[in-house]
Design a protein around this motif. Structure first.
Motif, mmCIF file in Angstrom:
data_model
loop_
_atom_site.group_PDB
_atom_site.id
_atom_site.type_symbol
_atom_site.label_atom_id
_atom_site.label_comp_id
_atom_site.label_asym_id
_atom_site.label_seq_id
_atom_site.Cartn_x
_atom_site.Cartn_y
_atom_site.Cartn_z
ATOM 1 N N VAL A 1 -7.006 -0.960 4.227
ATOM 2 C CA VAL A 1 -6.123 -2.092 4.506
ATOM 3 C C VAL A 1 -6.715 -2.849 5.690
ATOM 4 O O VAL A 1 -7.119 -2.235 6.686
ATOM 5 N N MET A 2 -6.772 -4.178 5.600
ATOM 6 C CA MET A 2 -7.361 -4.980 6.665
ATOM 7 C C MET A 2 -6.763 -6.374 6.653
ATOM 8 O O MET A 2 -6.171 -6.804 5.666
ATOM 9 N N VAL B 1 -15.041 -8.016 2.577
ATOM 10 C CA VAL B 1 -13.796 -8.641 3.028
ATOM 11 C C VAL B 1 -12.756 -8.609 1.916
ATOM 12 O O VAL B 1 -13.040 -8.957 0.767
ATOM 13 N N GLU B 2 -11.539 -8.173 2.266
ATOM 14 C CA GLU B 2 -10.417 -8.165 1.327
ATOM 15 C C GLU B 2 -9.208 -8.798 1.991
ATOM 16 O O GLU B 2 -9.044 -8.730 3.211
ATOM 17 N N GLU B 3 -8.347 -9.404 1.192
ATOM 18 C CA GLU B 3 -7.120 -9.996 1.702
ATOM 19 C C GLU B 3 -6.080 -8.916 1.950
ATOM 20 O O GLU B 3 -5.952 -7.956 1.170
ATOM 21 N N LYS B 4 -5.344 -9.068 3.031
ATOM 22 C CA LYS B 4 -4.340 -8.072 3.414
ATOM 23 C C LYS B 4 -3.381 -7.748 2.277
ATOM 24 O O LYS B 4 -3.143 -6.580 1.948
ATOM 25 N N GLU B 5 -2.806 -8.778 1.665
ATOM 26 C CA GLU B 5 -1.799 -8.560 0.627
ATOM 27 C C GLU B 5 -2.371 -7.771 -0.543
ATOM 28 O O GLU B 5 -1.705 -6.890 -1.113
ATOM 29 N N ALA B 6 -3.621 -8.069 -0.891
ATOM 30 C CA ALA B 6 -4.250 -7.373 -2.012
ATOM 31 C C ALA B 6 -4.500 -5.907 -1.683
ATOM 32 O O ALA B 6 -4.341 -5.025 -2.541
ATOM 33 N N THR B 7 -4.898 -5.621 -0.439
ATOM 34 C CA THR B 7 -5.169 -4.235 -0.066
ATOM 35 C C THR B 7 -3.891 -3.400 -0.060
ATOM 36 O O THR B 7 -3.885 -2.266 -0.528
ATOM 37 N N ILE B 8 -2.823 -3.984 0.452
ATOM 38 C CA ILE B 8 -1.554 -3.242 0.476
ATOM 39 C C ILE B 8 -1.036 -3.021 -0.933
ATOM 40 O O ILE B 8 -0.563 -1.928 -1.280
ATOM 41 N N LYS B 9 -1.134 -4.040 -1.769
ATOM 42 C CA LYS B 9 -0.673 -3.908 -3.159
ATOM 43 C C LYS B 9 -1.451 -2.820 -3.888
ATOM 44 O O LYS B 9 -0.857 -1.986 -4.598
ATOM 45 N N LEU C 1 -0.380 0.684 -2.752
ATOM 46 C CA LEU C 1 0.900 1.097 -3.340
ATOM 47 C C LEU C 1 0.773 1.353 -4.838
ATOM 48 O O LEU C 1 1.369 2.304 -5.369
ATOM 49 N N ASP C 2 0.003 0.524 -5.534
ATOM 50 C CA ASP C 2 -0.207 0.729 -6.976
ATOM 51 C C ASP C 2 -0.910 2.056 -7.243
ATOM 52 O O ASP C 2 -0.544 2.808 -8.157
ATOM 53 N N MET C 3 -1.942 2.353 -6.450
ATOM 54 C CA MET C 3 -2.686 3.599 -6.641
ATOM 55 C C MET C 3 -1.839 4.814 -6.258
ATOM 56 O O MET C 3 -1.961 5.883 -6.862
ATOM 57 N N HIS C 4 -0.973 4.637 -5.276
ATOM 58 C CA HIS C 4 -0.063 5.723 -4.919
ATOM 59 C C HIS C 4 0.875 6.031 -6.085
ATOM 60 O O HIS C 4 1.096 7.203 -6.439
ATOM 61 N N LYS C 5 1.398 5.001 -6.678
ATOM 62 C CA LYS C 5 2.300 5.186 -7.812
ATOM 63 C C LYS C 5 1.585 5.837 -8.992
ATOM 64 O O LYS C 5 2.150 6.676 -9.707
ATOM 65 N N LYS C 6 0.335 5.479 -9.183
ATOM 66 C CA LYS C 6 -0.421 5.955 -10.342
ATOM 67 C C LYS C 6 -1.022 7.337 -10.139
ATOM 68 O O LYS C 6 -1.022 8.165 -11.066
ATOM 69 N N TRP C 7 -1.539 7.622 -8.932
ATOM 70 C CA TRP C 7 -2.363 8.818 -8.743
ATOM 71 C C TRP C 7 -1.787 9.874 -7.813
ATOM 72 O O TRP C 7 -2.234 11.024 -7.844
ATOM 73 N N ASP C 8 -0.822 9.525 -6.978
ATOM 74 C CA ASP C 8 -0.325 10.525 -6.035
ATOM 75 C C ASP C 8 0.336 11.685 -6.784
ATOM 76 O O ASP C 8 1.243 11.482 -7.588
ATOM 77 N N ALA D 1 -9.751 -5.050 13.567
ATOM 78 C CA ALA D 1 -9.800 -5.450 12.158
ATOM 79 C C ALA D 1 -8.419 -5.456 11.520
ATOM 80 O O ALA D 1 -8.263 -5.874 10.375
ATOM 81 N N VAL D 2 -7.420 -4.985 12.269
ATOM 82 C CA VAL D 2 -6.038 -4.950 11.772
ATOM 83 C C VAL D 2 -5.123 -5.407 12.910
ATOM 84 O O VAL D 2 -5.204 -4.900 14.030
ATOM 85 N N SER D 3 -4.263 -6.352 12.634
ATOM 86 C CA SER D 3 -3.350 -6.863 13.656
ATOM 87 C C SER D 3 -2.226 -5.869 13.921
ATOM 88 O O SER D 3 -1.916 -5.022 13.067
ATOM 89 N N PRO D 4 -1.584 -5.948 15.091
ATOM 90 C CA PRO D 4 -0.436 -5.085 15.354
ATOM 91 C C PRO D 4 0.650 -5.217 14.283
ATOM 92 O O PRO D 4 1.266 -4.218 13.895
ATOM 93 N N GLU D 5 0.858 -6.435 13.798
ATOM 94 C CA GLU D 5 1.894 -6.656 12.787
ATOM 95 C C GLU D 5 1.570 -5.907 11.493
ATOM 96 O O GLU D 5 2.457 -5.336 10.853
ATOM 97 N N THR D 6 0.301 -5.907 11.121
ATOM 98 C CA THR D 6 -0.086 -5.211 9.890
ATOM 99 C C THR D 6 -0.012 -3.702 10.063
ATOM 100 O O THR D 6 0.420 -2.980 9.153
ATOM 101 N N TYR D 7 -0.426 -3.203 11.217
ATOM 102 C CA TYR D 7 -0.254 -1.771 11.477
ATOM 103 C C TYR D 7 1.215 -1.375 11.333
ATOM 104 O O TYR D 7 1.534 -0.337 10.734
ATOM 105 N N ARG D 8 2.100 -2.183 11.880
ATOM 106 C CA ARG D 8 3.537 -1.865 11.799
ATOM 107 C C ARG D 8 4.037 -1.935 10.359
ATOM 108 O O ARG D 8 4.899 -1.142 9.953
#
Length: 379
Positions: free
Chosen positions: A154-155, A172-180, A183-190, A208-215
């Motif tokens: 996530v970045m 480089v990846e977009e934040k929203e795409a990395t989080i999605k 979560l998708d892989m967690h649902k599928k593989w966890d 590489a990660v803002s405080p807001e994204t860490y939170r």
């Protein structure tokens, strides 16, 4: 009855009493170890289909590598004798930033094969980029029989500590795409592969990660019961960046953004001060010690004996191919045993028993020591 009986070995149990059973045996039924004890006792109780004579051999639980970059197995040796930022910017990110999903899968196969050959049966992968192909990597884990924590990167920035905009475009990846995807892989593989696969969050390091994204990651991890692993304090640049930008120390910042706790594994932790070590212990945060990587990149030597004395839960990790040139935990154990002796100038620091115990640091929360020993021996 038993399916397999391993007899006549030196059984290192890593149990509460750190027993070593000379002329010991291990009885296995299906995929579970059902008994451990003296050979003379177990051969009377268990008639096995397969009997393995382990005379003059050690029988011990599989090793646990708490910090792995699967994608880097295919590019080992590509970045020797350079500093970390140069290592990343000019070599590693450029190569990884041109990977296809087939490359990611192939590198994972190479890495897992080496880990299995050298005794590792569980590992924690820290950052799977989208281009590596999470599905393919999870399929390799499933097929191999190994256990794994697989962390999706996530970045939201392209920097590294106080070096801005240095990431290779292909990484480089977009934040929203990395989080999605996380979560998708967690649902599928966890929990897949009979519970052998667990999906984690793998945020990039500070800068590489803002405080807001860490939170946001912390909130999502709580909601979905996901664990978190990330790099912190690997290089002095982290300390300098956090002091300059936030006027905070390493764990002060990490606590501020929700990146400490019993569901967090911090990789490296080289530049931890006494107050940081105390905070790690108080919060139950785990640390992955990577001595080969830290020495090769001249990052420093983590204060591991001090952490252990303070009650911090410390594991061992090989890191990646270019920063280690090996995924062999036995080699890593030797290095962890000797570098602290000269740093502290005490040959009694980090004895073999301590290093072996560190090599079995668990990745699951809320287990008693008995649960841990049983899991390591029985699975």
């Amino acid at each position: 009855m038993a399916d397999i009986l391993i007899k006549n070995g030196y059984v290192i149990t890593v149990d509460k009493n750190r027993r070593i059973i000379k002329d010991g045996s291990v009885a296995i039924e299906g995929n579970r170890i059902v008994d451990v004890g003296k050979t003379e006792e177990l051969i009377k109780e268990y008639k096995a289909d397969i009997v393995i004579d382990a005379s003059e051999k050690i029988v011990m639980p599989g090793l646990i590598d708490t910090h792995v970059h699967l994608a880097q197995a295919m590019i080992r040796g590509c970045a020797d004798d350079v500093s970390l930022v140069t290592w990343l910017k000019d070599r590693v990110w450029v190569l990884q930033g041109n990977y296809t999903a087939e490359d990611g899968r192939t590198s994972a196969e190479l890495c897992i094969l080496e880990m299995l050959r050298t005794g590792t049966t569980t590992f924690l992968e820290v950052m799977i980029a989208g281009r590596y192909g999470f599905d393919g990597i999870a399929q390799v884990v499933e097929k191999s029989g190994i256990r794994a924590g697989l962390s999706k990167i996530v970045m939201d920035s392209t920097g590294y500590a106080d070096s801005e905009s240095i990431m290779y475009p292909g990484m480089v990846e977009e934040k929203e795409a990395t989080i999605k995807e996380a979560l998708d892989m967690h649902k599928k593989w966890d929990g897949a592969a009979n519970g052998r696969i667990h999906v984690w969050f793998g945020p990039r390091s500070v800068g590489a990660v803002s405080p807001e994204t860490y939170r946001e990651i912390r909130q999502l991890a709580n909601e979905h019961k996901m664990r978190i692993t990330y790099h912190l304090g690997e290089v002095v640049d982290d300390v300098r960046y956090l002091k300059k930008t936030f006027n905070m120390g390493l764990t002060e910042f990490a606590e501020w953004v929700g990146m400490l706790g019993p569901d967090v594994v911090i990789a490296h932790a080289v530049w931890m001060k006494d107050e940081d070590i105390k905070k790690l212990a108080e919060t139950g945060t785990h640390v992955s010690h990577n001595p080969s990587s830290n020495l090769k990149l001249a990052s420093g030597i983590a204060p591991i004996p001090e952490m252990l004395n303070a009650g911090v839960n410390v594991g061992l990790g090989c890191d990646g191919g270019p920063s280690n040139n090996s995924y062999d935990m036995i080699r890593e154990m030797k290095l962890a045993a000797i570098i602290h002796k000269v740093r502290i100038m005490d040959p009694k620091v980090m004895p073999a028993e301590t290093v072996i115990a560190v090599s079995y640091t668990h990745l699951r929360a809320h287990e008693t020591e008995a649960d841990l020993v049983c899991r390591l021996l029985l699975e």
